[in-house]
Write a protein that holds these residues in place. Structure first.
Motif, PDB file in Angstrom:
ATOM      1  N   VAL A   8       0.843  -1.188   0.000  1.00 20.35           N
ATOM      2  CA  VAL A   8       0.000   0.000   0.000  1.00 20.35           C
ATOM      3  C   VAL A   8       0.882   1.243   0.000  1.00 20.35           C
ATOM      4  CG1 VAL A   8      -1.650   1.359   1.344  1.00 20.35           C
ATOM      5  CG2 VAL A   8      -1.964  -1.114   1.102  1.00 20.35           C
ATOM      6  N   GLY A   9       0.585   2.186  -0.880  1.00 25.97           N
ATOM      7  CA  GLY A   9       1.404   3.385  -1.013  1.00 25.97           C
ATOM      8  C   GLY A   9       0.701   4.646  -0.567  1.00 25.97           C
ATOM      9  N   LEU A  10       1.455   5.550   0.023  1.00 24.19           N
ATOM     10  CA  LEU A  10       1.009   6.923   0.257  1.00 24.19           C
ATOM     11  C   LEU A  10       1.807   7.804  -0.696  1.00 24.19           C
ATOM     12  CD1 LEU A  10       0.816   7.047   4.160  1.00 24.19           C
ATOM     13  CD2 LEU A  10      -1.080   6.811   2.521  1.00 24.19           C
ATOM     14  N   THR A  11       1.095   8.549  -1.540  1.00 28.16           N
ATOM     15  CA  THR A  11       1.746   9.335  -2.577  1.00 28.16           C
ATOM     16  C   THR A  11       2.097  10.722  -2.049  1.00 28.16           C
ATOM     17  OG1 THR A  11       0.493   8.128  -4.243  1.00 28.16           O
ATOM     18  CG2 THR A  11       1.569  10.160  -4.945  1.00 28.16           C
ATOM     19  N   TYR A  12       3.376  11.072  -2.178  1.00 28.22           N
ATOM     20  CA  TYR A  12       3.888  12.312  -1.586  1.00 28.22           C
ATOM     21  C   TYR A  12       3.607  13.508  -2.482  1.00 28.22           C
ATOM     22  CZ  TYR A  12       7.172  15.602   0.561  1.00 28.22           C
ATOM     23  OH  TYR A  12       7.741  16.687   1.174  1.00 28.22           O
ATOM     24  N   SER A  13       3.264  14.601  -1.840  1.00 26.35           N
ATOM     25  CA  SER A  13       3.064  15.870  -2.534  1.00 26.35           C
ATOM     26  C   SER A  13       3.289  16.993  -1.536  1.00 26.35           C
ATOM     27  CB  SER A  13       1.657  15.948  -3.124  1.00 26.35           C
ATOM     28  OG  SER A  13       1.502  17.123  -3.897  1.00 26.35           O
ATOM     29  N   ILE A  14       3.334  18.202  -2.040  1.00 23.34           N
ATOM     30  CA  ILE A  14       3.500  19.379  -1.187  1.00 23.34           C
ATOM     31  C   ILE A  14       2.422  20.388  -1.567  1.00 23.34           C
ATOM     32  CG2 ILE A  14       5.028  21.277  -0.516  1.00 23.34           C
ATOM     33  CD1 ILE A  14       7.399  19.511  -1.311  1.00 23.34           C
ATOM     34  N   SER A  15       1.680  20.855  -0.571  1.00 18.43           N
ATOM     35  CA  SER A  15       0.658  21.876  -0.796  1.00 18.43           C
ATOM     36  C   SER A  15       0.235  22.382   0.580  1.00 18.43           C
ATOM     37  CB  SER A  15      -0.557  21.278  -1.536  1.00 18.43           C
ATOM     38  OG  SER A  15      -1.376  20.555  -0.643  1.00 18.43           O
ATOM     39  N   PRO A  16      -0.630  23.392   0.639  1.00 21.31           N
ATOM     40  CA  PRO A  16      -1.138  23.813   1.950  1.00 21.31           C
ATOM     41  C   PRO A  16      -1.837  22.685   2.694  1.00 21.31           C
ATOM     42  CG  PRO A  16      -1.602  25.496   0.303  1.00 21.31           C
ATOM     43  CD  PRO A  16      -1.069  24.310  -0.443  1.00 21.31           C
ATOM     44  N   VAL A  17      -2.304  21.674   1.975  1.00 22.65           N
ATOM     45  CA  VAL A  17      -3.012  20.548   2.590  1.00 22.65           C
ATOM     46  C   VAL A  17      -2.062  19.392   2.889  1.00 22.65           C
ATOM     47  CG1 VAL A  17      -4.893  18.888   2.288  1.00 22.65           C
ATOM     48  CG2 VAL A  17      -5.099  21.199   1.343  1.00 22.65           C
ATOM     49  N   HIS A  18      -1.113  19.137   1.988  1.00 20.60           N
ATOM     50  CA  HIS A  18      -0.251  17.964   2.098  1.00 20.60           C
ATOM     51  C   HIS A  18       0.961  18.274   2.986  1.00 20.60           C
ATOM     52  CE1 HIS A  18      -2.544  17.274  -1.666  1.00 20.60           C
ATOM     53  NE2 HIS A  18      -2.646  16.066  -1.131  1.00 20.60           N
ATOM     54  N   THR A  19       0.690  18.304   4.268  1.00 23.83           N
ATOM     55  CA  THR A  19       1.725  18.568   5.267  1.00 23.83           C
ATOM     56  C   THR A  19       2.244  17.240   5.825  1.00 23.83           C
ATOM     57  OG1 THR A  19       0.110  18.628   7.057  1.00 23.83           O
ATOM     58  CG2 THR A  19       0.548  20.705   5.889  1.00 23.83           C
TER      59      THR A  19
ATOM     60  N   LEU B 263      10.843  14.833  -2.570  1.00 22.63           N
ATOM     61  CA  LEU B 263      11.355  14.589  -1.221  1.00 22.63           C
ATOM     62  C   LEU B 263      12.758  15.172  -1.050  1.00 22.63           C
ATOM     63  CD1 LEU B 263      10.332  10.897  -0.442  1.00 22.63           C
ATOM     64  CD2 LEU B 263       9.670  12.916   0.883  1.00 22.63           C
ATOM     65  N   THR B 264      13.004  15.709   0.122  1.00 24.84           N
ATOM     66  CA  THR B 264      14.343  16.161   0.497  1.00 24.84           C
ATOM     67  C   THR B 264      14.847  15.266   1.623  1.00 24.84           C
ATOM     68  OG1 THR B 264      13.543  17.657   2.215  1.00 24.84           O
ATOM     69  CG2 THR B 264      13.700  18.549  -0.043  1.00 24.84           C
ATOM     70  N   PRO B 265      16.157  15.258   1.888  1.00 29.39           N
ATOM     71  CA  PRO B 265      16.657  14.470   3.020  1.00 29.39           C
ATOM     72  C   PRO B 265      15.983  14.840   4.333  1.00 29.39           C
ATOM     73  CG  PRO B 265      18.476  15.079   1.587  1.00 29.39           C
ATOM     74  CD  PRO B 265      17.268  15.799   1.068  1.00 29.39           C
ATOM     75  N   ASP B 266      15.764  16.131   4.569  1.00 28.47           N
ATOM     76  CA  ASP B 266      15.091  16.549   5.806  1.00 28.47           C
ATOM     77  C   ASP B 266      13.663  16.014   5.862  1.00 28.47           C
ATOM     78  OD1 ASP B 266      17.306  17.889   6.712  1.00 28.47           O
ATOM     79  OD2 ASP B 266      16.626  19.875   6.059  1.00 28.47           O
TER      80      ASP B 266
ATOM     81  N   GLY C 115      -8.200  22.283  -6.324  1.00 27.62           N
ATOM     82  CA  GLY C 115      -8.195  21.751  -4.962  1.00 27.62           C
ATOM     83  C   GLY C 115      -6.939  20.991  -4.598  1.00 27.62           C
ATOM     84  N   TYR C 116      -5.829  21.345  -5.197  1.00 27.04           N
ATOM     85  CA  TYR C 116      -4.521  20.753  -4.901  1.00 27.04           C
ATOM     86  C   TYR C 116      -4.509  19.224  -5.006  1.00 27.04           C
ATOM     87  CZ  TYR C 116      -3.132  25.371  -3.294  1.00 27.04           C
ATOM     88  OH  TYR C 116      -2.846  26.720  -3.234  1.00 27.04           O
ATOM     89  N   PRO C 117      -4.949  18.671  -6.151  1.00 29.55           N
ATOM     90  CA  PRO C 117      -4.816  17.219  -6.302  1.00 29.55           C
ATOM     91  C   PRO C 117      -3.340  16.828  -6.369  1.00 29.55           C
ATOM     92  CG  PRO C 117      -5.354  18.233  -8.407  1.00 29.55           C
ATOM     93  CD  PRO C 117      -5.472  19.314  -7.367  1.00 29.55           C
ATOM     94  N   ILE C 118      -3.041  15.615  -5.930  1.00 29.22           N
ATOM     95  CA  ILE C 118      -1.679  15.093  -6.100  1.00 29.22           C
ATOM     96  C   ILE C 118      -1.480  14.807  -7.577  1.00 29.22           C
ATOM     97  CG2 ILE C 118      -0.124  13.187  -5.527  1.00 29.22           C
ATOM     98  CD1 ILE C 118      -1.563  12.938  -2.868  1.00 29.22           C
ATOM     99  N   LEU C 119      -0.364  15.260  -8.125  1.00 27.66           N
ATOM    100  CA  LEU C 119      -0.147  15.132  -9.553  1.00 27.66           C
ATOM    101  C   LEU C 119       0.422  13.757  -9.887  1.00 27.66           C
ATOM    102  CD1 LEU C 119       1.057  18.713 -10.477  1.00 27.66           C
ATOM    103  CD2 LEU C 119      -1.218  17.702 -10.589  1.00 27.66           C
TER     104      LEU C 119
END
Length: 440
Positions: free
Chosen positions: A92-103, A132-135, A285-289
């Motif tokens: 099962v995967g969680l898809t990474y993104s960055i937005s005001p929602v995807h914290t 993704l960054t190392p941090d 609505g900031y969908p994950i691309l």
């Protein structure tokens, strides 16, 4: 699978069977992004169950499930369906993104919601944009490690802006146990880090592995020769590009968007389209691309720029997105844009469009075709499937004229030469004898 049919007239099911026969000990992998199969349109459960069942019986034993909205209920449903249809290992995967929602809190909450999923064998973090960054991976790891518990935790990133090799090393130190890589010329660029460079890096950090490096070298050489034959550029390291944090298109979509504009004689608009992607994504609505939504966002941005008037033309699939056919957006859509899209004439026709279904399929396509062919006919243009069916099976096709570098014997001898522990080889086939000795 669509590429196999559309561009090669090859049966994708046959391709799976042949690879499975050649690699019987390997868990071949299938990636699904939710309730859709091959085409963009959503499918109903009966259709998806048949697709999963066919994939399994043709030789696939491992599924990676990455639902575009990271909806825990949808992920659980897909994992349960996969297990019930015979999948051996569900990741099962969680898809990474960055937005005001995807914290980071967002990902911690969703990871926790999956922790007790009985049908999940492994958990993975999927980073299609290479963002993704190392941090970030260090901060995200604890919640994912906790959610995985005794199960294996995997990490998937792309080299699109050059950070993935660093992210992989930090991820390994933080608790990820499996790193998704590519081999030789198929790595780097917008792909994953190469297996070879990843191994060198982890060895330098004091980690061990069980990889067969001789076998890896042989596989990489195979693709290296293929790249040379086809005149394709091998994957190359990419420079850091902060612009990706604004548009967040996956690397493959960036390439496709550039090519599409150039084919229309609009290549000079590329940078404007990338800027427009950022604006369109916020309005949607900031969908994950990630597929299929990344295609909707990129194509709408291109339309807005080319037309010179925003949202003047909208695809049916984008209308269906605003109708909720692709799930709930991560954030609220722009109400003015939604009103403009949903007031279009096509919206009333698409409002009640049903998911792709098996209802009446046998009546339409006949009772004698296989389930596998039925699935292709339900999701692909008729003429493309007809051309595939009319083509001879792959195993019966005459071999292409061999080139010296591709001859199996030449490849074998090159591989033997690389393995310094081998000093002598004798090969007999019928009356033919080949003897090879290493020069002193």
């Amino acid at each position: 699978m669509a590429v196999s049919v559309r561009f090669h007239n090859e049966d994708p099911w046959e391709r799976i069977r042949l690879v499975s026969q050649a690699m019987p000990s390997t868990l071949l992998n299938f990636i699904t992004t939710g309730m859709r199969f091959i085409a963009w349109q959503p499918c109903d459960e009966e259709m998806m169950r048949l697709a999963f069942r066919c994939v399994v019986r043709n030789g696939i034993r491992r599924f990676q499930i990455a639902e575009p909205s990271n909806n825990p209920d949808a992920l659980r449903r897909l994992a349960r369906m996969a297990k019930e249809e015979g999948v051996e290992e569900v990741v099962v995967g969680l898809t990474y993104s960055i937005s005001p929602v995807h914290t980071h809190d967002y990902y911690a909450e969703r990871a926790a919601a999956m922790a007790d999923c009985a049908d999940m064998d492994r958990l993975y973090l999927k980073d299609p944009g290479g963002l993704l960054t190392p941090d970030a991976v260090r901060e995200l790891a604890p919640s994912l490690v906790a959610a995985a518990g005794p199960r294996t935790l995997e990490l998937h990133s792309h080299c699109t802006i050059g950070l993935a090799p660093l992210v992989y090393m930090e991820g390994l130190k933080a608790g990820f146990q499996v790193l998704h890589t590519a081999c030789g010329p198929a790595g780097n660029g917008t792909s994953q880090p190469t297996a070879e460079s990843t191994v060198r890096n982890l060895e330098a950090e004091g980690f061990s592995h069980r990889l067969d490096m001789d076998a890896l070298a042989l596989v990489s050489e195979h693709f290296r020769e293929m790249v040379r034959e086809k005149g394709l550029p091998p994957g190359a390291a990419r420079e850091y590009d902060a612009a990706y944090y604004h548009h967040q298109l996956p690397g493959g979509m960036v390439t496709t968007t550039r090519r599409m504009l150039e084919e229309q004689g609009k290549g000079e608009l590329f940078d404007q389209v990338l800027e427009e992607v950022t604006r369109v994504r916020a309005e949607m609505g900031y969908p994950i691309l990630v597929t299929p939504v990344s295609q909707f966002v990129a194509s709408q941005a291109a339309r807005n720029v080319i037309d010179g008037q925003r949202w003047a033309n909208v695809s049916d699939e984008t209308v269906r997105y605003f109708l909720g056919h692709y799930g709930e957006p991560a954030a609220a859509v722009d109400p003015e844009i939604a009103e403009r899209v949903l007031s279009r004439p096509q919206a009333s026709k698409l409002r009640d469009v049903q998911p792709v279904s098996l209802d009446g399929a046998r009546e339409r396509f006949g009772s004698r075709i296989s389930d596998e062919e039925l699935l292709l006919r339900l999701t692909m243009p008729e003429e493309q499937v007809d051309a595939m069916v009319a083509s001879p099976p792959t195993v019966e096709r005459p071999a292409e004229p061999s080139r010296p570098g591709r001859d199996p014997l030449v490849r074998l001898l090159r591989e033997v030469e690389r393995r310094k522990s081998i000093g002598y080889l004798r090969l007999e086939k019928g009356s033919d004898v080949v003897v090879w000795r290493r020069a002193s």
